[in-house]
Write a protein that holds these residues in place. Structure first.
Motif, PDB file in Angstrom:
ATOM      1  N   TYR A  96     -63.938  -2.950 -42.787  1.00 57.38           N
ATOM      2  CA  TYR A  96     -63.160  -4.096 -43.270  1.00 57.38           C
ATOM      3  C   TYR A  96     -63.300  -4.257 -44.780  1.00 57.38           C
ATOM      4  CZ  TYR A  96     -62.985  -5.266 -38.334  1.00 57.38           C
ATOM      5  OH  TYR A  96     -62.779  -5.228 -36.985  1.00 57.38           O
ATOM      6  N   PRO A  97     -62.677  -3.372 -45.557  1.00 63.19           N
ATOM      7  CA  PRO A  97     -62.731  -3.511 -47.018  1.00 63.19           C
ATOM      8  C   PRO A  97     -61.716  -4.559 -47.484  1.00 63.19           C
ATOM      9  CG  PRO A  97     -61.345  -1.685 -46.450  1.00 63.19           C
ATOM     10  CD  PRO A  97     -61.902  -2.214 -45.147  1.00 63.19           C
ATOM     11  N   PRO A  98     -61.673  -4.836 -48.765  1.00 64.44           N
ATOM     12  CA  PRO A  98     -60.612  -5.724 -49.282  1.00 64.44           C
ATOM     13  C   PRO A  98     -59.226  -5.137 -48.978  1.00 64.44           C
ATOM     14  CG  PRO A  98     -62.317  -5.374 -50.928  1.00 64.44           C
ATOM     15  CD  PRO A  98     -62.608  -4.421 -49.795  1.00 64.44           C
ATOM     16  N   TRP A  99     -58.230  -5.953 -49.025  1.00 62.90           N
ATOM     17  CA  TRP A  99     -56.865  -5.577 -48.659  1.00 62.90           C
ATOM     18  C   TRP A  99     -56.090  -4.854 -49.760  1.00 62.90           C
ATOM     19  CZ3 TRP A  99     -54.144  -6.365 -44.063  1.00 62.90           C
ATOM     20  CH2 TRP A  99     -54.862  -6.997 -43.056  1.00 62.90           C
ATOM     21  N   GLU A 100     -56.657  -4.720 -50.939  1.00 63.48           N
ATOM     22  CA  GLU A 100     -55.901  -4.192 -52.075  1.00 63.48           C
ATOM     23  C   GLU A 100     -55.315  -2.804 -51.838  1.00 63.48           C
ATOM     24  OE1 GLU A 100     -58.799  -5.862 -52.502  1.00 63.48           O
ATOM     25  OE2 GLU A 100     -58.071  -7.596 -53.617  1.00 63.48           O
ATOM     26  N   ALA A 101     -56.055  -1.906 -51.189  1.00 65.99           N
ATOM     27  CA  ALA A 101     -55.548  -0.540 -50.979  1.00 65.99           C
ATOM     28  C   ALA A 101     -54.307  -0.559 -50.082  1.00 65.99           C
ATOM     29  CB  ALA A 101     -56.638   0.344 -50.386  1.00 65.99           C
ATOM     30  N   ALA A 102     -54.341  -1.338 -49.015  1.00 66.22           N
ATOM     31  CA  ALA A 102     -53.174  -1.422 -48.125  1.00 66.22           C
ATOM     32  C   ALA A 102     -51.997  -2.064 -48.837  1.00 66.22           C
ATOM     33  CB  ALA A 102     -53.532  -2.207 -46.867  1.00 66.22           C
ATOM     34  N   GLU A 103     -52.276  -3.109 -49.614  1.00 64.13           N
ATOM     35  CA  GLU A 103     -51.207  -3.735 -50.390  1.00 64.13           C
ATOM     36  C   GLU A 103     -50.599  -2.734 -51.366  1.00 64.13           C
ATOM     37  OE1 GLU A 103     -51.749  -8.214 -51.494  1.00 64.13           O
ATOM     38  OE2 GLU A 103     -53.692  -7.213 -51.668  1.00 64.13           O
ATOM     39  N   GLY A 104     -51.448  -1.938 -51.997  1.00 71.22           N
ATOM     40  CA  GLY A 104     -50.967  -0.949 -52.959  1.00 71.22           C
ATOM     41  C   GLY A 104     -50.042   0.071 -52.319  1.00 71.22           C
ATOM     42  N   VAL A 105     -50.402   0.557 -51.135  1.00 70.96           N
ATOM     43  CA  VAL A 105     -49.536   1.508 -50.422  1.00 70.96           C
ATOM     44  C   VAL A 105     -48.195   0.857 -50.113  1.00 70.96           C
ATOM     45  CG1 VAL A 105     -49.244   2.789 -48.253  1.00 70.96           C
ATOM     46  CG2 VAL A 105     -51.438   2.869 -49.458  1.00 70.96           C
ATOM     47  N   PHE A 106     -48.248  -0.386 -49.679  1.00 75.02           N
ATOM     48  CA  PHE A 106     -47.005  -1.092 -49.360  1.00 75.02           C
ATOM     49  C   PHE A 106     -46.126  -1.252 -50.599  1.00 75.02           C
ATOM     50  CE2 PHE A 106     -44.537  -5.005 -49.311  1.00 75.02           C
ATOM     51  CZ  PHE A 106     -43.715  -4.769 -48.225  1.00 75.02           C
TER      52      PHE A 106
ATOM     53  N   ASN B  93     -44.734   2.168 -51.831  1.00 75.44           N
ATOM     54  CA  ASN B  93     -43.858   2.946 -50.959  1.00 75.44           C
ATOM     55  C   ASN B  93     -42.812   2.162 -50.180  1.00 75.44           C
ATOM     56  OD1 ASN B  93     -45.212   5.559 -51.379  1.00 75.44           O
ATOM     57  ND2 ASN B  93     -46.925   4.537 -50.396  1.00 75.44           N
ATOM     58  N   PHE B  94     -43.027   0.862 -49.979  1.00 73.97           N
ATOM     59  CA  PHE B  94     -42.162   0.148 -49.043  1.00 73.97           C
ATOM     60  C   PHE B  94     -41.630  -1.194 -49.532  1.00 73.97           C
ATOM     61  CE2 PHE B  94     -45.238   2.664 -46.568  1.00 73.97           C
ATOM     62  CZ  PHE B  94     -44.357   3.535 -45.949  1.00 73.97           C
ATOM     63  N   ALA B  95     -42.038  -1.684 -50.664  1.00 70.71           N
ATOM     64  CA  ALA B  95     -41.647  -3.030 -51.108  1.00 70.71           C
ATOM     65  C   ALA B  95     -40.131  -3.186 -51.188  1.00 70.71           C
ATOM     66  CB  ALA B  95     -42.287  -3.353 -52.454  1.00 70.71           C
ATOM     67  N   ALA B  96     -39.425  -2.150 -51.560  1.00 71.82           N
ATOM     68  CA  ALA B  96     -37.971  -2.235 -51.692  1.00 71.82           C
ATOM     69  C   ALA B  96     -37.238  -1.651 -50.485  1.00 71.82           C
ATOM     70  CB  ALA B  96     -37.531  -1.512 -52.968  1.00 71.82           C
ATOM     71  N   SER B  97     -37.964  -1.343 -49.430  1.00 73.13           N
ATOM     72  CA  SER B  97     -37.357  -0.694 -48.260  1.00 73.13           C
ATOM     73  C   SER B  97     -36.544  -1.673 -47.423  1.00 73.13           C
ATOM     74  CB  SER B  97     -38.450  -0.078 -47.377  1.00 73.13           C
ATOM     75  OG  SER B  97     -39.096   0.953 -48.062  1.00 73.13           O
ATOM     76  N   GLU B  98     -35.610  -1.118 -46.698  1.00 76.09           N
ATOM     77  CA  GLU B  98     -34.796  -1.888 -45.768  1.00 76.09           C
ATOM     78  C   GLU B  98     -35.589  -2.169 -44.493  1.00 76.09           C
ATOM     79  OE1 GLU B  98     -31.657  -3.031 -46.366  1.00 76.09           O
ATOM     80  OE2 GLU B  98     -31.899  -2.234 -48.397  1.00 76.09           O
TER      81      GLU B  98
ATOM     82  N   LEU C 289     -46.478  -7.135 -40.873  1.00 73.29           N
ATOM     83  CA  LEU C 289     -46.907  -6.230 -39.804  1.00 73.29           C
ATOM     84  C   LEU C 289     -47.167  -4.829 -40.339  1.00 73.29           C
ATOM     85  CD1 LEU C 289     -44.522  -7.307 -36.905  1.00 73.29           C
ATOM     86  CD2 LEU C 289     -46.967  -7.798 -37.144  1.00 73.29           C
ATOM     87  N   LEU C 290     -46.318  -4.379 -41.260  1.00 72.16           N
ATOM     88  CA  LEU C 290     -46.522  -3.055 -41.845  1.00 72.16           C
ATOM     89  C   LEU C 290     -47.831  -2.999 -42.623  1.00 72.16           C
ATOM     90  CD1 LEU C 290     -45.835  -0.185 -42.611  1.00 72.16           C
ATOM     91  CD2 LEU C 290     -44.311  -1.092 -44.398  1.00 72.16           C
ATOM     92  N   ILE C 291     -48.088  -3.989 -43.446  1.00 76.17           N
ATOM     93  CA  ILE C 291     -49.341  -3.984 -44.220  1.00 76.17           C
ATOM     94  C   ILE C 291     -50.544  -4.036 -43.287  1.00 76.17           C
ATOM     95  CG2 ILE C 291     -50.713  -5.196 -45.954  1.00 76.17           C
ATOM     96  CD1 ILE C 291     -48.024  -6.176 -47.133  1.00 76.17           C
ATOM     97  N   GLN C 292     -50.467  -4.794 -42.214  1.00 77.93           N
ATOM     98  CA  GLN C 292     -51.568  -4.846 -41.252  1.00 77.93           C
ATOM     99  C   GLN C 292     -51.817  -3.474 -40.624  1.00 77.93           C
ATOM    100  OE1 GLN C 292     -50.014  -7.976 -38.754  1.00 77.93           O
ATOM    101  NE2 GLN C 292     -51.327  -9.525 -39.719  1.00 77.93           N
ATOM    102  N   GLN C 293     -50.756  -2.752 -40.317  1.00 74.95           N
ATOM    103  CA  GLN C 293     -50.925  -1.424 -39.715  1.00 74.95           C
ATOM    104  C   GLN C 293     -51.411  -0.401 -40.742  1.00 74.95           C
ATOM    105  OE1 GLN C 293     -51.015  -0.734 -36.477  1.00 74.95           O
ATOM    106  NE2 GLN C 293     -50.712  -2.935 -36.261  1.00 74.95           N
ATOM    107  N   ILE C 294     -50.989  -0.521 -41.986  1.00 74.23           N
ATOM    108  CA  ILE C 294     -51.523   0.341 -43.043  1.00 74.23           C
ATOM    109  C   ILE C 294     -53.017   0.107 -43.168  1.00 74.23           C
ATOM    110  CG2 ILE C 294     -51.546   0.773 -45.536  1.00 74.23           C
ATOM    111  CD1 ILE C 294     -48.506   0.031 -45.522  1.00 74.23           C
ATOM    112  N   TYR C 295     -53.419  -1.160 -43.206  1.00 74.78           N
ATOM    113  CA  TYR C 295     -54.837  -1.532 -43.308  1.00 74.78           C
ATOM    114  C   TYR C 295     -55.629  -0.958 -42.138  1.00 74.78           C
ATOM    115  CZ  TYR C 295     -58.907  -4.624 -43.917  1.00 74.78           C
ATOM    116  OH  TYR C 295     -60.174  -5.135 -44.101  1.00 74.78           O
ATOM    117  N   ARG C 296     -55.089  -1.103 -40.944  1.00 77.72           N
ATOM    118  CA  ARG C 296     -55.764  -0.607 -39.736  1.00 77.72           C
ATOM    119  C   ARG C 296     -55.910   0.913 -39.781  1.00 77.72           C
ATOM    120  NH1 ARG C 296     -53.254   0.273 -34.469  1.00 77.72           N
ATOM    121  NH2 ARG C 296     -54.948   0.535 -32.987  1.00 77.72           N
TER     122      ARG C 296
END
Length: 134
Positions: free
Chosen positions: A84-94, A97-102, A58-65
């Motif tokens: 609607y670009p590729p998803w790489e930029a949103a994945e990168g932000v996640f 910044n957030f991959a290890a987040s609680e 859900l977070l990655i979807q909202q980053i993408y949006r």
């Protein structure tokens, strides 16, 4: 007696109409977008994410949006690759910044990106409507 028959006929007609309307509300399994039919699909790992990790999706979807709305506003254009670009930029932000987040940090970030996207949507929507991509 005529009145009772008329009411009975009316109830039969209404229930038949309701049954038809209900059948028309059955969702289809197709997921074809109305605009920009060549939208890139979500990364496979996001589609197959464990339900206990769905908050990350859900977070990655909202980053993408939010990124999409930002690009539209900055470009003042709503071509399909902009929206609607590729998803790489949103994945990168996640990942950065957030991959290890609680869990609650991710929920909070999701809300923030949703607010950001909704704010930008007010500006992006007329641009996309003019381009026929809304």
């Amino acid at each position: 007696m005529m009145r009772a028959a008329a009411i009975g006929s009316l109830l039969v007609a209404l229930s038949a109409t309701a049954g038809v309307a209900e059948r028309n509300l059955i969702p289809t399994l197709e997921n074809q977008p109305d605009v920009c039919p060549n939208q890139p699909p979500e990364p496979e790992w996001m589609q197959n994410i464990d339900v206990r990790e769905s908050h990350k999706r859900l977070l990655i979807q909202q980053i993408y949006r939010a990124q999409s709305m930002q690009r539209i506003v900055e470009a003042q254009g709503c071509e399909c690759p902009t929206r609607y670009p590729p998803w790489e930029a949103a994945e990168g932000v996640f990942v950065e910044n957030f991959a290890a987040s609680e869990y609650w940090d991710i929920v909070e970030a999701t809300s923030e990106y949703r607010r950001q996207a909704n704010d930008l949507r007010r500006e992006a929507m007329p641009i996309c409507e003019a381009a026929g991509n809304w």
